[in-house]
Design a protein around this motif. Structure first.
Motif, PDB file in Angstrom:
ATOM      1  N   GLY A 263       9.136  -3.320   4.639  1.00 28.05           N
ATOM      2  CA  GLY A 263       9.795  -2.238   3.914  1.00 28.05           C
ATOM      3  C   GLY A 263      11.271  -2.152   4.194  1.00 28.05           C
ATOM      4  O   GLY A 263      12.069  -1.833   3.303  1.00 28.05           O
ATOM      5  N   GLU A 264      11.675  -2.427   5.435  1.00 28.48           N
ATOM      6  CA  GLU A 264      13.088  -2.344   5.769  1.00 28.48           C
ATOM      7  C   GLU A 264      13.891  -3.386   4.982  1.00 28.48           C
ATOM      8  O   GLU A 264      15.014  -3.114   4.547  1.00 28.48           O
ATOM      9  N   THR A 265      13.318  -4.569   4.785  1.00 29.42           N
ATOM     10  CA  THR A 265      14.009  -5.606   4.025  1.00 29.42           C
ATOM     11  C   THR A 265      14.222  -5.167   2.584  1.00 29.42           C
ATOM     12  O   THR A 265      15.323  -5.322   2.026  1.00 29.42           O
ATOM     13  N   LEU A 266      13.193  -4.606   1.969  1.00 30.91           N
ATOM     14  CA  LEU A 266      13.335  -4.138   0.595  1.00 30.91           C
ATOM     15  C   LEU A 266      14.308  -2.971   0.507  1.00 30.91           C
ATOM     16  O   LEU A 266      15.052  -2.832  -0.472  1.00 30.91           O
ATOM     17  N   ASN A 267      14.302  -2.115   1.529  1.00 29.64           N
ATOM     18  CA  ASN A 267      15.234  -0.989   1.554  1.00 29.64           C
ATOM     19  C   ASN A 267      16.677  -1.488   1.644  1.00 29.64           C
ATOM     20  O   ASN A 267      17.582  -0.957   0.985  1.00 29.64           O
ATOM     21  N   ILE A 268      16.905  -2.510   2.458  1.00 26.55           N
ATOM     22  CA  ILE A 268      18.237  -3.103   2.571  1.00 26.55           C
ATOM     23  C   ILE A 268      18.661  -3.725   1.244  1.00 26.55           C
ATOM     24  O   ILE A 268      19.803  -3.581   0.796  1.00 26.55           O
ATOM     25  N   LEU A 269      17.740  -4.421   0.593  1.00 28.23           N
ATOM     26  CA  LEU A 269      18.053  -5.046  -0.691  1.00 28.23           C
ATOM     27  C   LEU A 269      18.417  -3.996  -1.729  1.00 28.23           C
ATOM     28  O   LEU A 269      19.325  -4.196  -2.541  1.00 28.23           O
ATOM     29  N   LEU A 270      17.753  -2.849  -1.682  1.00 26.09           N
ATOM     30  CA  LEU A 270      17.990  -1.802  -2.662  1.00 26.09           C
ATOM     31  C   LEU A 270      19.289  -1.060  -2.396  1.00 26.09           C
ATOM     32  O   LEU A 270      20.089  -0.824  -3.307  1.00 26.09           O
ATOM     33  N   HIS A 271      19.539  -0.686  -1.134  1.00 29.53           N
ATOM     34  CA  HIS A 271      20.641   0.219  -0.826  1.00 29.53           C
ATOM     35  C   HIS A 271      21.871  -0.476  -0.243  1.00 29.53           C
ATOM     36  O   HIS A 271      22.973   0.065  -0.353  1.00 29.53           O
ATOM     37  N   SER A 272      21.719  -1.619   0.390  1.00 28.63           N
ATOM     38  CA  SER A 272      22.859  -2.257   1.046  1.00 28.63           C
ATOM     39  C   SER A 272      23.392  -3.463   0.292  1.00 28.63           C
ATOM     40  O   SER A 272      24.558  -3.814   0.448  1.00 28.63           O
ATOM     41  N   LEU A 273      22.561  -4.122  -0.497  1.00 30.39           N
ATOM     42  CA  LEU A 273      22.984  -5.335  -1.193  1.00 30.39           C
ATOM     43  C   LEU A 273      23.110  -5.131  -2.696  1.00 30.39           C
ATOM     44  O   LEU A 273      23.267  -6.100  -3.438  1.00 30.39           O
ATOM     45  N   GLY A 274      23.021  -3.879  -3.141  1.00 33.43           N
ATOM     46  CA  GLY A 274      23.175  -3.596  -4.563  1.00 33.43           C
ATOM     47  C   GLY A 274      24.573  -3.915  -5.048  1.00 33.43           C
ATOM     48  O   GLY A 274      25.562  -3.642  -4.378  1.00 33.43           O
ATOM     49  N   GLY A 275      24.675  -4.503  -6.233  1.00 34.54           N
ATOM     50  CA  GLY A 275      25.963  -4.853  -6.809  1.00 34.54           C
ATOM     51  C   GLY A 275      26.573  -6.123  -6.261  1.00 34.54           C
ATOM     52  O   GLY A 275      27.750  -6.396  -6.511  1.00 34.54           O
ATOM     53  N   MET A 276      25.806  -6.913  -5.505  1.00 27.92           N
ATOM     54  CA  MET A 276      26.347  -8.134  -4.907  1.00 27.92           C
ATOM     55  C   MET A 276      25.606  -9.380  -5.383  1.00 27.92           C
ATOM     56  O   MET A 276      25.537 -10.386  -4.689  1.00 27.92           O
ATOM     57  N   ASP A 277      25.051  -9.291  -6.576  1.00 26.11           N
ATOM     58  CA  ASP A 277      24.268 -10.410  -7.096  1.00 26.11           C
ATOM     59  C   ASP A 277      25.091 -11.688  -7.213  1.00 26.11           C
ATOM     60  O   ASP A 277      24.535 -12.789  -7.136  1.00 26.11           O
ATOM     61  N   HIS A 278      26.418 -11.564  -7.418  1.00 26.36           N
ATOM     62  CA  HIS A 278      27.248 -12.742  -7.631  1.00 26.36           C
ATOM     63  C   HIS A 278      27.360 -13.615  -6.389  1.00 26.36           C
ATOM     64  O   HIS A 278      27.715 -14.790  -6.491  1.00 26.36           O
ATOM     65  N   LYS A 279      27.065 -13.069  -5.215  1.00 31.81           N
ATOM     66  CA  LYS A 279      27.166 -13.869  -3.991  1.00 31.81           C
ATOM     67  C   LYS A 279      25.896 -13.815  -3.150  1.00 31.81           C
ATOM     68  O   LYS A 279      25.902 -14.242  -1.994  1.00 31.81           O
ATOM     69  N   LEU A 280      24.814 -13.291  -3.702  1.00 34.21           N
ATOM     70  CA  LEU A 280      23.553 -13.143  -2.971  1.00 34.21           C
ATOM     71  C   LEU A 280      22.592 -14.258  -3.347  1.00 34.21           C
ATOM     72  O   LEU A 280      22.318 -14.489  -4.525  1.00 34.21           O
ATOM     73  N   LEU A 281      22.066 -14.956  -2.331  1.00 33.71           N
ATOM     74  CA  LEU A 281      21.037 -15.975  -2.519  1.00 33.71           C
ATOM     75  C   LEU A 281      19.772 -15.518  -1.816  1.00 33.71           C
ATOM     76  O   LEU A 281      19.800 -15.200  -0.622  1.00 33.71           O
ATOM     77  N   ILE A 282      18.666 -15.482  -2.539  1.00 30.66           N
ATOM     78  CA  ILE A 282      17.367 -15.115  -1.972  1.00 30.66           C
ATOM     79  C   ILE A 282      16.627 -16.395  -1.625  1.00 30.66           C
ATOM     80  O   ILE A 282      16.425 -17.266  -2.480  1.00 30.66           O
ATOM     81  N   VAL A 283      16.217 -16.520  -0.365  1.00 33.23           N
ATOM     82  CA  VAL A 283      15.647 -17.764   0.151  1.00 33.23           C
ATOM     83  C   VAL A 283      14.238 -17.506   0.665  1.00 33.23           C
ATOM     84  O   VAL A 283      14.021 -16.615   1.501  1.00 33.23           O
ATOM     85  N   LEU A 284      13.273 -18.269   0.165  1.00 30.32           N
ATOM     86  CA  LEU A 284      11.923 -18.304   0.729  1.00 30.32           C
ATOM     87  C   LEU A 284      11.848 -19.545   1.601  1.00 30.32           C
ATOM     88  O   LEU A 284      11.692 -20.666   1.099  1.00 30.32           O
TER      89      LEU A 284
END
Length: 548
Positions: A266-287
């Motif tokens: 949950g903390e990871t999703l919370n960070i993605l929602l509230h801390s990384l919002g608006g940064m899609d241009h430099k965000l890479l999601i890695v599995l």
């Protein structure tokens, strides 16, 4: 200061190698330590030398595009102009308690890549792979609770958080705002003989759910985001705010997941929602660690679970690309690296695809210096949009409150003038003093009661105007064209500033909130319409559609 002195030789060496590169020569010796640290010059040299570092990544053969990129002097000019423009809007942001963080106009000494994600998702192993030598400790259990800044230098040296934050040159003094606990949970590692000679890498603590249930949505309607974040995250500091601070200044952000916890933290999703919002241009999601799957349906289940969890916090039909990859962890007798599991677990073609994706991620990491100029302009563009919308909507709310306030004052003043005027007429026509005196007393009592009633109603009006519903109505009233066209960009900007705007209005009070002049709005609009497009043209490579 000692940390800066260690990093300076790397910056000087980059500048020197850039000069000799135009003559077709390479340097193998490093330059001596310079007398002063100039982070802007280091960033320029970093951007110009990133082609060489990108070529080190597997399967990333690229042309030398120095002829198409802006010259170092132009890049320096762009950075200076962006800094001046951002500094020029900070007084207005401070006056309005705007959405821009304090000292957000100050950058770090070198570009950097920021890694965040679940614990045991392979962040440390990936960092070691990028650096070309073991620097971070990797393990299944959480191995580190610090934010670790890894910078190039002439020798291996470690420094603690107070020394890192206290260094005036490296650019992390803004972390003081998060308190001493965070400062003591940061560290600097200067390392020699690493591949990232022109940028830094920052590792973050692995995210683990506390006994409190996050749900991925906390803090959305809180009046005090900082205290709420600290209480829920239970780390002793605002982890969500620190991640936001780091991500805003980073040139590349990597968000790591692993097969065991594909987005379920949950903390990871919370960070993605509230801390990384608006940064899609430099965000890479890695599995990461995708080579651990022994059956295709195991991979499908984990990948689907990750997409499902991401869809809860990314309100779009199209999810961003998820980089599925694995890392080599050992070398065989013939010198070839092998993945974490046996090659029998996956088909060789599948492993080759994972390796290719890993090379793609590595190539993006190595491009961090090149992205610094574009990211600085993008950050300025984003900041001006946030502040402009904050100012326009706040002025609309304040003006409506001020209008109601003046209506009450006119009503009270008119009643007072009418009562005193009637009393004056009574005196003029020799009406009994008892009557005129009673009229004056009744007027004063009536006006006082009216003032008390209007004040109480005005408080209700203030509460109503600062509600989410009325603020949204003000947004729609001040941006009618964007709302009618269903402009998603402005909707996203509004979602980001809404809570901060409400908090600013609530703290200051509408009666004391400063007015926004037309010149302030015109200045911000001019930056968006004139200055930023001009900087974009300077930074963009030459192409058939350019106007340079």
């Amino acid at each position: 200061m000692f940390a800066s002195a260690l990093i300076r030789p790397a910056a000087a060496r980059l500048v020197h190698s850039r000069q000799l590169a135009h003559c077709g020569r390479r340097l193998k010796s490093s330059a001596r330590c310079s007398s002063t640290w100039n982070w802007a010059k280091s960033s320029i040299s970093a951007a110009s030398s990133s082609d060489q570092n990108s070529s080190r990544a597997p399967s990333t053969s690229q042309e030398n595009d120095n002829d198409r990129s802006p010259s170092p002097s132009v890049q320096q000019s762009i950075l200076n102009q962006c800094s001046e423009l951002r500094s020029s809007i900070m007084p207005l942001n401070t006056s309005l308690q705007g959405p821009l963080a304090k000292n957000s106009d100050k950058g770090t000494s070198l570009p950097f890549v920021f890694l965040v994600g679940n614990h045991s998702s392979g962040k440390s192993s990936f960092i070691n792979y990028v650096l070309g030598r073991p620097v971070q400790t990797a393990g299944v259990a959480p191995t580190d609770d610090c934010f670790t800044v890894i910078a190039p230098g002439p020798q291996d040296v470690d420094q603690d958080g107070p020394a890192l934050v206290g260094d005036p040159d490296i650019g992390f003094e803004g972390l003081r705002q998060f308190g001493p606990t965070l400062i003591h949970h940061t560290q600097l590692k200067v390392r020699e003989n690493i591949r990232n000679q022109d940028f830094m890498i920052i590792d973050s603590p692995g995210m683990i759910d506390s006994p409190v249930n996050y749900g991925g949505m906390v803090g959305n309607n809180s009046k005090d985001r900082s205290s709420t974040s600290s209480a829920i995250m239970d780390r002793g500091y605002d982890f969500q705010g620190v991640v936001r601070w780091m991500a805003e200044r980073a040139d590349v952000v990597l968000l790591f997941f692993d097969p065991d916890k594909p987005g379920t933290t949950g903390e990871t999703l919370n960070i993605l929602l509230h801390s990384l919002g608006g940064m899609d241009h430099k965000l890479l999601i890695v599995l990461n660690k995708a080579d651990q799957f022994k059956k295709i349906h195991d991979f499908a289940r984990a990948y689907g679970s990750l997409c499902w969890n991401l869809s809860k916090v990314i309100p779009r039909k199209d999810l961003p690309r998820i980089f599925t990859m694995c890392l080599p962890v050992a070398s065989s007798a013939d010198g070839e690296a092998k993945s974490a599991t046996t090659t029998e677990a996956l088909d060789q073609r599948a492993l080759a695809d994972l390796h290719q994706t890993r090379d793609d991620v590595l190539a993006e990491v190595m491009k961090a210096p090149k992205r610094r100029i574009d990211n600085v302009i993008t950050n300025l563009h984003d900041s001006v949009h946030l502040l402009l919308m904050h100012a326009v909507v706040a002025e609309d709310v304040r003006s409506r409150y001020s209008k109601r306030q003046w209506e009450n004052r006119i009503q009270e003043g008119s009643s007072l003038i009418l009562g005193i005027g009637l009393a004056g007429l009574g005196i003029h026509f020799n009406v009994a003093l008892e009557f005129t005196g009673g009229l004056v007393a009744a007027t004063m009592i009536g006006v006082g009661g009216m003032h008390w009633f209007n004040s109480s109603k005005l408080k209700d009006v203030e509460d109503q105007l600062t509600s989410i519903e009325e603020l949204s109505a003000s947004f729609q009233r001040t941006h009618p064209q964007e709302v009618s066209e269903a402009d998603e960009f402005y909707s996203a900007i509004w979602a980001r500033i809404r809570d901060q705007l409400r908090l600013s209005l609530w703290r200051t009070g509408l009666s004391d909130f400063p007015a926004v002049s037309k010149s302030d709005v015109s200045k911000l609009q001019n930056i968006l319409d004139e200055e930023i497009p001009r900087l974009r043209r300077l930074a963009s490579p030459s192409h058939h559609g350019s106007k340079r």
